[in-house]
Design an enzyme around this catalytic site. Structure first.
Site, PDB file in Angstrom:
ATOM      1  CG  ASP A 117      38.119  31.268  38.981  1.00 38.30           C
ATOM      2  OD1 ASP A 117      38.248  32.002  37.983  1.00 38.30           O
ATOM      3  OD2 ASP A 117      38.889  30.312  39.224  1.00 38.30           O
ATOM      4  CG  HIS A 173      40.481  39.766  37.401  1.00 40.02           C
ATOM      5  ND1 HIS A 173      41.779  39.902  36.977  1.00 40.02           N
ATOM      6  CD2 HIS A 173      40.516  38.819  38.388  1.00 40.02           C
ATOM      7  CE1 HIS A 173      42.563  39.086  37.654  1.00 40.02           C
ATOM      8  NE2 HIS A 173      41.816  38.415  38.529  1.00 40.02           N
ATOM      9  CB  SER A 260      33.466  36.915  48.655  1.00 40.47           C
ATOM     10  OG  SER A 260      34.446  36.594  49.623  1.00 40.47           O
TER      11      SER A 260
END
Length: 301
Positions: A117, A173, A260
C-alpha cells in the site's frame, strides 16, 4: 522550505487529495531551519533514536494510542484480520495483518502488482529521468546498489517508488511469481522518507539502511527490490521461507513503526507501467494504490 501541501492522486476515488503527513509540523520545523537540521544530524537519523522510539511503541502502555490513531486517520477496521482492541502494543497494531479479501491479488499472468500500500511513482527509463519530486533529483544507482556491477543491468531500466506512510498497511509482498533470493543488508542511516524530506534530498534512498533482494521471473526477467528503512524503522522483518519460489502476492515481510519505502526495479523493456502511474509520475505527483493492484504489464505477453 516550501509550505505547499503534499498532493497525490487516489486511484480509487479518482481525486487529487492532500496528504495528512504524520508529524508534519515537527518535520517542517526539523527540515526547514539550520537548528532543526543540526538536531536531525545529531539524533533523529541515528539508529539509537529509532531503537528508542521502537522500544516505546512496543510497551503495553503504547496501546492507548491506537484508538486515537484509527479515528484521526480514518482507518477501516473492517479490513483488520484481528479486532482493533486486541493488540498488546501500538507496534503490534502497526504491523497488523489484513483479511485476504481486503487486498485481492490481480491474477493475470502478465500483470505485476504493487508490493505495498502507498503512494507510488514510476518511470520507464531511469537514464532519461529529469527529476523525482523536483527537477534535477535523479537516482545514483551505483550508490543505491552499493556496486557499479550490480547496478549496470538496471541503468536504462524501470523503477517504481512505493512510499508507505505511518497510516498505511505496513506489510510488503512479492510483485510477481518467481525464485526469490534472501535479502542482503546495505547499511546506512535512518533519515525520514516522508515527502517533505524527499523533496529536499532524494539521496536519502541510497544513504539509508536498506535490504536488496531479487526475483527471477519468467515474464519480467530479473526484478530487484529494496526495502528502505527510515526514522523509527530500525528493522525490517522477513518471512522464514527465503530464499525459494514465491507466488505473486505472497507476503515477504513487514516494517515496524514509521514511514518506509519499497523500490522495485526492472531491467530495460521488461514492463509497461500502468497509464495512471505514468501520467501522475510525469507531473511528479504520487499515485495512491493498494498492494495487489496492477502496476504494470509484461510487454511480451
Amino acid at each position: 522550505m516550501s509550505e505547499d501541501p503534499i498532493e497525490y492522486f487516489d486511484r480509487h476515488s479518482k481525486q487529487k487529495l492532500i496528504e495528512q503527513v504524520y508529524g508534519e509540523k515537527w518535520l517542517r520545523r526539523i527540515y526547514g531551519n539550520p537548528l532543526g537540521r543540526l538536531i536531525l544530524w545529531l539524533a533523529v537519523k541515528r539508529s539509537w533514536f529509532s531503537r528508542w522510539y521502537g522500544y516505546r511503541m512496543s510497551k503495553p502502555k503504547s496501546r492507548q494510542l491506537i484508538s486515537g490513531f484509527i479515528s484521526k486517520y480514518g482507518l477501516d477496521v473492517s479490513e483488520f484480520a484481528e479486532d482493533a482492541d486486541s493488540f498488546p502494543s501500538f507496534n503490534d497494531f502497526f504491523v497488523r495483518r489484513l483479511k485476504p479479501s481486503a487486498r485481492p491479488i490481480s491474477q493475470a499472468d502478465d500483470v505485476a502488482i504493487f508490493p505495498a500500500d502507498g503512494r507510488h511513482m514510476g518511470f520507464h527509463d531511469l537514464s532519461e529521468l529529469e527529476g523525482v519530486f523536483v527537477k534535477g533529483q535523479n537516482f545514483d544507482l551505483k550508490s543505491l546498489f552499493g556496486s557499479e556491477e550490480a547496478a549496470a543491468p538496471f541503468e536504462q531500466g524501470t523503477i517504481i517508488i512505493s512510499r508507505l506512510c505511518p497510516v498505511d498497511y505496513h506489510r510488503f509482498h512479492y510483485p510477481s511469481a518467481g525464485k526469490a533470493s534472501a535479502p542482503t543488508l546495505i547499511n546506512g542511516g535512518l533519515s525520514s522518507v516522508n515527502p517533505i524530506a524527499l523533496r529536499r534530498d532524494l539521496s536519502i534512498f541510497w544513504q539509508n539502511k536498506r535490504n536488496l533482494s531479487y526475483i527471477e521471473t519468467d515474464g519480467f526477467g530479473r526484478i530487484a527490490s529494496f526495502e528502505v528503512g527510515a526514522t523509527c524503522v530500525g528493522s525490517m522483518t522477513y518471512g522464514q521461507s527465503l530464499p525459494g519460489f514465491v507466488e505473486k502476492g505472497d507476503e515477504k515481510g513487514f516494517f515496524s513503526f514509521g514511514g518506509s519505502s519499497v523500490l522495485t526495479l526492472f531491467e530495460p523493456n521488461r514492463i509497461l507501467l500502468a497509464e495512471d502511474l505514468l501520467e501522475h509520475s510525469t507531473h511528479n505527483r504520487e499515485l495512491y494504490a493498494r498492494m495487489g493492484e496492477p502496476m504494470g504489464n509484461c510487454p511480451n505477453k
